[in-house]
Design a protein around this motif. Structure first.
Motif, mmCIF file in Angstrom:
data_model
loop_
_atom_site.group_PDB
_atom_site.id
_atom_site.type_symbol
_atom_site.label_atom_id
_atom_site.label_comp_id
_atom_site.label_asym_id
_atom_site.label_seq_id
_atom_site.Cartn_x
_atom_site.Cartn_y
_atom_site.Cartn_z
ATOM 1 N N THR A 43 0.816 -1.218 0.000
ATOM 2 C CA THR A 43 0.000 0.000 0.000
ATOM 3 C C THR A 43 0.851 1.271 0.000
ATOM 4 O O THR A 43 0.411 2.301 -0.532
ATOM 5 C CB THR A 43 -0.933 0.017 1.224
ATOM 6 O OG1 THR A 43 -0.148 -0.031 2.431
ATOM 7 C CG2 THR A 43 -1.876 -1.164 1.194
ATOM 8 N N LEU A 44 2.062 1.234 0.576
ATOM 9 C CA LEU A 44 2.904 2.434 0.618
ATOM 10 C C LEU A 44 3.399 2.823 -0.774
ATOM 11 O O LEU A 44 3.205 3.981 -1.186
ATOM 12 C CB LEU A 44 4.063 2.232 1.580
ATOM 13 C CG LEU A 44 4.946 3.454 1.827
ATOM 14 C CD1 LEU A 44 4.108 4.609 2.362
ATOM 15 C CD2 LEU A 44 6.087 3.136 2.791
ATOM 16 N N ALA A 47 0.518 4.139 -2.665
ATOM 17 C CA ALA A 47 0.125 5.507 -2.313
ATOM 18 C C ALA A 47 0.927 6.531 -3.119
ATOM 19 O O ALA A 47 0.374 7.514 -3.629
ATOM 20 C CB ALA A 47 0.316 5.735 -0.812
ATOM 21 N N GLY A 189 -4.357 2.140 -0.058
ATOM 22 C CA GLY A 189 -3.353 2.944 -0.736
ATOM 23 C C GLY A 189 -3.865 4.330 -1.073
ATOM 24 O O GLY A 189 -3.133 5.324 -0.950
ATOM 25 N N LEU A 192 -4.152 6.408 2.119
ATOM 26 C CA LEU A 192 -2.799 6.752 2.554
ATOM 27 C C LEU A 192 -2.250 7.898 1.721
ATOM 28 O O LEU A 192 -1.567 8.792 2.246
ATOM 29 C CB LEU A 192 -1.891 5.520 2.441
ATOM 30 C CG LEU A 192 -0.513 5.604 3.108
ATOM 31 C CD1 LEU A 192 -0.642 5.901 4.592
ATOM 32 C CD2 LEU A 192 0.247 4.290 2.910
ATOM 33 N N SER A 193 -2.556 7.921 0.423
ATOM 34 C CA SER A 193 -2.115 9.038 -0.427
ATOM 35 C C SER A 193 -2.810 10.336 -0.012
ATOM 36 O O SER A 193 -2.195 11.412 -0.051
ATOM 37 C CB SER A 193 -2.404 8.723 -1.894
ATOM 38 O OG SER A 193 -3.797 8.735 -2.157
#
Length: 402
Positions: A43-44, A47, A189, A192-193
């Motif tokens: 997910t990082l 993002a 994701g 998180l963005s």
């Protein structure tokens, strides 16, 4: 050390119902995918990919679309270049107090009125343009619409979509379909963005609530995936996406000046929001997680934490529902959704004195005329008081002269 950390983090008493062990929920490839915490590592980078894609989208699609729909930016007067005031603005305060205005007036050799005017112009200079806000809303609109359509398509045939008790049948040994796995990864994701971009996005009146919402959503998605509350999690995400794309589309029309269409779409959004967040969410999801689930297993640590996150989310729903009902009230009884009640109005500059955008707006002209008349009346009163004071001073000096 790593084994000790894993043993401490993955305690069975916290993650699993009483009497269930990790070995009891092991699955083979034929049985399906079991959600693992390491899956969320993707997910990082996802993002950052969303941030890059948003940058390209806003410039190649958002800006041309805003011009096509007639989005107009306000003509702003740029503040004069005064180094001392610019330094104070950036490092001290954007809205100086009266004592600070007096001090700056002495340092720069300007009147207090000019100091206050400079700071007002400088704040207005930092206001985001309608084009920027339109591009931001259009990006979110596209994602929420695609996510809602994809989520609905993947869940329409799922048994727990129609019967929420199926969310707990066989828990925790429940395989996760590939579509639901990627639904989770993409949603986490994206949020998180949004959290990474919160400092550069447009600041709104509900800025703090939005940050809390993003953090709670990320924790909720991540934790529910690790604890295999995926079935409930997909329902929660689908309910949110069902109204979010309507709100973003209403914002887009608002920036474009399509007032009637915007207000009508906002009413539709309000109905969907109130039904999904205040009826379906507590009546179906919370009821299932708090009561129905206990028919299948006894409460444990992870279960309590998951419900706490859902209750935080519901508290935010109630807060936003209150704001929405206020706007609906003004729309129904005043015939117009007041601008300062919308969530896309900036909190720091909403009281700035600026000329209204629409030329020939009779209501705005009446307000300005009323303000001018009140100022003229105040000035006249001051003149009368000054004349009376001067007359008394002259009369008091006459005996001495005689």
């Amino acid at each position: 050390m790593e084994a000790l950390l894993n043993e401490w983090l993955m305690q069975e008493e916290f993650w699993l119902p009483p009497g269930v062990r990790w070995k009891d929920i092991e699955m083979t490839e034929d049985e399906g995918r079991f959600p693992l915490p390491r899956d969320l590592i993707y997910t990082l980078p996802l993002a950052f990919a969303f941030i890059a894609l948003r940058y390209v989208f806003e410039r190649l699609i958002g800006v041309p679309l805003s011009r096509y729909l007639g989005v107009k930016d306000r003509v702003q007067i740029r503040a004069a270049s005064i180094p001392k005031l610019e330094t104070f603005y950036k490092h001290n305060s954007r809205q100086p107090s009266q004592s600070e205005v007096v001090s700056l007036s002495k340092q720069c050799g300007l009147s207090q009125r000019k100091i206050q005017t400079w700071f007002r112009q400088r704040r207005n200079q930092d206001r985001p343009s309608n084009t920027k806000k339109f591009c931001e809303a259009s990006w979110r609109f596209v994602f929420y619409l695609v996510a809602f359509a994809a989520g609905l398509g993947s869940l329409i045939n799922a048994p727990w979509f129609w019967d929420q008790s199926e969310c707990w049948r066989g828990y925790p040994k429940q395989p996760v379909a590939e579509a639901h796995h990627w639904y989770y990864i993409l949603e986490m994701g994206f949020y998180l963005s949004l959290l990474l971009c919160v400092s550069v996005d447009v600041k709104r009146k509900d800025f703090k609530e939005q940050v809390i919402h993003h953090i709670a959503t990320i924790f909720l998605i991540g934790f529910s995936y690790c604890a295999n509350f995926v079935r409930v999690g997909t329902l929660v995400m689908l309910l949110h996406d069902s109204s979010d794309f309507l709100l973003e589309s209403a914002k887009m029309l608002h920036y474009a000046g399509w007032w009637r269409t915007c207000d009508s779409l906002f009413v539709v959004f309000a109905l969907v929001f109130l039904v999904t967040r205040l009826v379906v969410f507590p009546g179906r999801v919370l009821y299932s997680t708090l009561l129905v689930s206990q028919e299948f297993f006894k409460p444990f640590g992870g279960y309590v934490f998951f419900n706490a996150l859902l209750l935080v989310l519901q508290a935010l729903h109630i807060f936003w529902a209150y704001l929405i009902l206020r706007m609906v009230y003004k729309f129904v009884f005043m015939g117009k959704v007041e601008r300062d009640e919308r969530s896309d109005v900036e909190s720091e500059v909403e009281d700035e004195e600026e000329e209204p955008e629409e030329e020939g707006d009779e209501r705005s002209w009446e307000q300005r005329k009323g303000a001018i008349n009140s100022k003229l009346a105040s000035l006249a009163n001051n003149c009368v008081l000054n004349n009376l004071t001067n007359q008394r001073n002259i009369n008091s000096r006459l005996p001495k002269a005689r």
